[in-house]
Design an enzyme around this catalytic site. Structure first.
Site, PDB file in Angstrom:
ATOM      1  N   GLU A  58       0.843  -1.207   0.000  1.00 23.31           N
ATOM      2  CA  GLU A  58       0.000   0.000   0.000  1.00 23.31           C
ATOM      3  C   GLU A  58       0.875   1.252   0.000  1.00 23.31           C
ATOM      4  OE1 GLU A  58      -2.614  -0.759   3.349  1.00 23.31           O
ATOM      5  OE2 GLU A  58      -3.448  -2.497   2.330  1.00 23.31           O
ATOM      6  N   GLU A  66      -4.860  -9.197   2.386  1.00 18.38           N
ATOM      7  CA  GLU A  66      -5.838  -8.922   3.452  1.00 18.38           C
ATOM      8  C   GLU A  66      -7.053  -9.838   3.420  1.00 18.38           C
ATOM      9  OE1 GLU A  66      -4.082  -6.651   1.865  1.00 18.38           O
ATOM     10  OE2 GLU A  66      -3.641  -4.929   3.160  1.00 18.38           O
TER      11      GLU A  66
END
Ligand code: NAI
Length: 704
Positions: A109, A129
């Site tokens: 990210e 995730e």
């Protein structure tokens, strides 16, 4: 000289490049201090007239590997990761990230919020995730499709897979690869080159997503329902990425809303429980013992399991000696072993030559036990019969060197009785693999009364080498997994005898999240296995116990053994792996009910599951109560890794806690009115309900 921005982050200008450097061993996790440090670094960089370009770099073995596990389940201190990512992207001068090791979740990210990315060729990236029941956040669901296209971002995010750097470069996630092994030097050189070429700020959020269409997302939603098998996070991932149809800022707000939803979903707790449970099962009383040497593994028997175990050992880089009864059986064993590599060869993951070489250099076959004299560990995988096991262990005791570990792959038999035929019961344990052994992740490590701690530790070390999840089990009929399986299969059989159809039971169980129902599983394993098992228990069966397997005996007598005979509960005409119901089964079951004088009654899906789950929970509570499993979480990991239990429900014990133990106890009491023997509540369950506690309360680390 570098200036300190926070405990773990420094700022230093190197030839006009502002190096924002994290040193937070072991994996440069993105804890609050690191986030604050990098934000401060970006402020400093923007205001630094002598810095033309910034480089985000990590010392040690990896770029930011991900979020900080210590912050799990707590409210994270500011700055949040999305603030950090937005701040990086907003920089008024270009920002480069230089990646090495594994940049997963938060690590990627951050990287895709930078303007340019270079990675070491052996690095891996990914947004895993979904495996924790949530979606990537901090803008990743909006930035990834802008870099790699929406379809590819959907694939990467819904699978959460680790992507090797070269593939990530082809996908557009990474701009440059480097082979030097020096991420800092490579990053600096790349930054200087970008500056020299006049490459400036390139904000991911300002890029278009050419392939994002509403149809694409409709298609992926449908796909996610299928592949997710009940896991909501896959759907949340699709929903989040869909935000890239909106302008970037709106997309970010959309992502936050979906992220909040995923965090509030009870499935998230279950996925987190499974994630930590897989690590916690290694906390055993024997954990501090040093494993013995493990280089060569002996395998006795080259059947289904022996050949699978041999393949798993070879894949783990070990040498293997396989012993069979005679030359002919050995030839079959070798053929079985080769078949286990066939799909790797067919898919081009391994060449035929590499396989031949592997077997020539690391595999030996023999029809004589003497070939096992010098191995480090032997796994016996011969027929499931006590007399045969004893004969084999007596032979092993005679030939295998002192100090080697002797293991049995028995599914049910008493490991202590097997150990007792040797002069070294302290070196004997059960290593219960699951079929196919080179694929299934579970390994039950069955600890006998005399097994030494270092022998148990060696079993766990073997599992680690093989990439398997080892669960410690005590000795009893069926250990953890098969014993619990026996109880819920029995509940299924009783329901069928009482009026449910096997197809209703299978459908209900699939609806719960299992890949297949119990009768499909019977067809897959072969209905002869259960039949022979039952005949083996005829003499010792309690006469007061209900025998509800008559219809299964008729299946066997009719030759409907399942996939191996092309017909079982289902019809596998033409060698298919699935098929429609066998039309003769229901009339046969009805005849069986008539014979027994049973008036068929109907069962709803809910009733079927209520009994299935009550039987499973109750037996699991006995397994924990008797110390066969160390903790409830060991049962959960066994069920998930070995029995197809849906991971997003966290395992049978975690699920029972969410249903409420009092509710399950009252179900058991209700069913016990029909059959007090089978449904008698486990003492542990009664105690927990009386004390108002849950299974989770028992998951504290084991001693040692
Ligand atoms: P299998 O029948 O496919 O293979 C057994 C092999 O052992 C045969 O190739 C036979 O020639 C060989 N053998 C028998 N006696 C021998 C001896 N004295 N010396 C050397 N080799 C001998 O059986 P399978 O399915 O591989 O099962 C083996 C063991 O693994 C059993 O204890 C079974 O309960 C257990 N197991 C089986 C699982 C399954 O799904 N099939 C799963 C987990 C455990």
């Amino acid at each position: 000289m570098a200036d300190r921005l926070s405990d773990f982050v420094t700022y230093e200008r190197v030839d006009g490049v502002a190096v924002i450097r994290t040193d937070n061993p072991p994996v440069n996790a993105l804890g609050a201090d690191v986030r604050a440090g990098i934000v401060a670094g970006m402020e400093r960089f923007d205001a630094d007239p002598d810095a033309a370009i910034a480089l985000i770099h990590c010392d040690g073995r990896t770029f930011h590997a991900g979020a900080d596990i210590k912050e799990f389940g707590t409210k994270r201190a500011d700055p949040q990761i999305w603030t950090l990512c937005d701040r990086i992207e907003a920089a008024t001068k270009p920002v480069v990230a230089t990646l090495h090791g594994t940049a997963l979740g938060g690590g990627l990210e951050v990287a895709i919020a930078a303007h340019w990315r270079i990675a070491q060729r052996d690095a891996k990236v990914g947004l895993p995730e979904v495996h924790l029941g949530v979606i990537p956040a901090a803008g990743a669901t909006q930035r990834a499709p802008r870099l790699m296209g929406a379809a590819r971002a959907l694939e990467a995010i819904t699978t959460g897979r680790h992507i090797p750097a070269p593939e990530a470069r082809d996908l557009g996630l990474i701009d440059e690869l480097d082979d030097s092994g020096d991420a800092l030097a490579a990053g600096l050189a790349y930054a200087r080159r970008l500056a020299a070429e006049g490459k400036g700020v390139r904000r991911t959020g300002e890029m278009p997503v050419p392939d994002a269409t509403p149809e694409l997302f409709a298609e992926w939603r449908e796909r996610a329902v299928k592949t997710g098998r009940g896991l909501n996070a896959v759907l949340y991932c699709v929903e989040a990425v869909e935000g890239c149809l909106l302008p970037f800022e709106e997309g970010l707000r959309h992502e936050t809303a979906v992220s909040d939803k995923s965090h509030a979903d009870p499935q998230r707790d279950a996925m987190v429980h499974a994630f930590f449970g897989e690590r916690a099962v290694a906390k055993i009383p024997e954990a501090s013992a040093a494993p013995r040497r493990l280089e060569t593994v002996g395998v006795v028997g080259g059947g289904t399991m022996g050949a699978g175990i041999a393949a798993a050992a070879l894949n783990a880089g070990l040498k293997v000696v396989m012993v069979e009864m005679d030359a002919e059986a050995l030839a079959r064993g070798e053929a079985n072993l080769r078949r286990n590599f066939a799909s790797s060869v067919a898919k081009g993951r391994m060449s035929q030559q590499a396989l031949d070489e592997l077997l020539a250099t690391r595999w030996t076959g023999a029809a004589d036990f003497a070939a096992l004299s010098d191995v480090d560990l032997v796994v016996e995988a011969v027929f499931e019969k006590m007399s045969v096991k004893k004969e084999v262990f007596a032979k092993l005791d005679a030939v295998v060197r002192e100090g080697a570990v002797l293991a049995t792959n028995t599914s049910y038999l008493d490991v202590n009785e097997i150990a007792a035929v040797t002069r070294r019961p302290q070196d004997v344990l059960g290593l219960h693999f699951f079929s196919p052994a080179h694929v299934m992740r579970l390994l039950e490590v069955v600890v006998g009364a005399k097994t030494l701690p270092e022998v148990v530790a060696t079993g766990f070390a073997l599992a680690r080498r093989m990439g398997k999840i080892a669960v410690r089990a005590g000795v009893c009929d069926g250990f953890i997994g098969n014993r619990i399986l026996g109880a819920y299969l029995k509940a299924a059989d009783m329901m069928v005898e009482d009026g449910a159809s096997p197809y209703e039971v299978d459908a209900a169980v699939r609806g719960f999240g299992y890949p297949m129902g119990p009768f499909q599983m019977g067809d897959l394993a072969g209905l002869d296995i259960g039949y022979l098992n039952r005949r083996g228990k005829d003499e010792t069966r309690d006469p007061g116990e209900r025998y509800s397997e008559g219809f299964l005996d008729r299946m066997y007598e009719n030759g409907w053994l399942g996939q191996k005979t092309g017909i079982g509960f289902y019809d596998y005409a033409g060698g298919a792996r699935s098929g429609p119901p066998n039309p003769q089964v229901l009339p046969m079951i009805e005849a069986e009910r008539r014979r027994l004088g049973i008036n068929a009654r109907s069962f709803t899906r809910e009733e079927i599951l209520r009994r299935y789950i009550a039987a499973m929970t109750n037996e699991a509570a006995k397994v924990v109560g008797e110390g066969i499993a160390l903790r409830p979480l060991d049962v959960d990991m066994t069920a998930i890794a070995g029995y197809g239990y849906p991971r997003w429900r966290g395992g049978p014990m975690h699920h029972a806690d969410t249903v409420g133990l009092a509710k399950i106890l009252s179900d058991l009491q209700e069913f016990a009115q029909e059959d007090p023997g089978f449904w008698a509540p486990a003492p542990l369950l009664e105690r927990l309900v009386a004390e108002g506690r849950s299974f989770a309360d028992l998951n504290a680390p084991a001693a040692g």
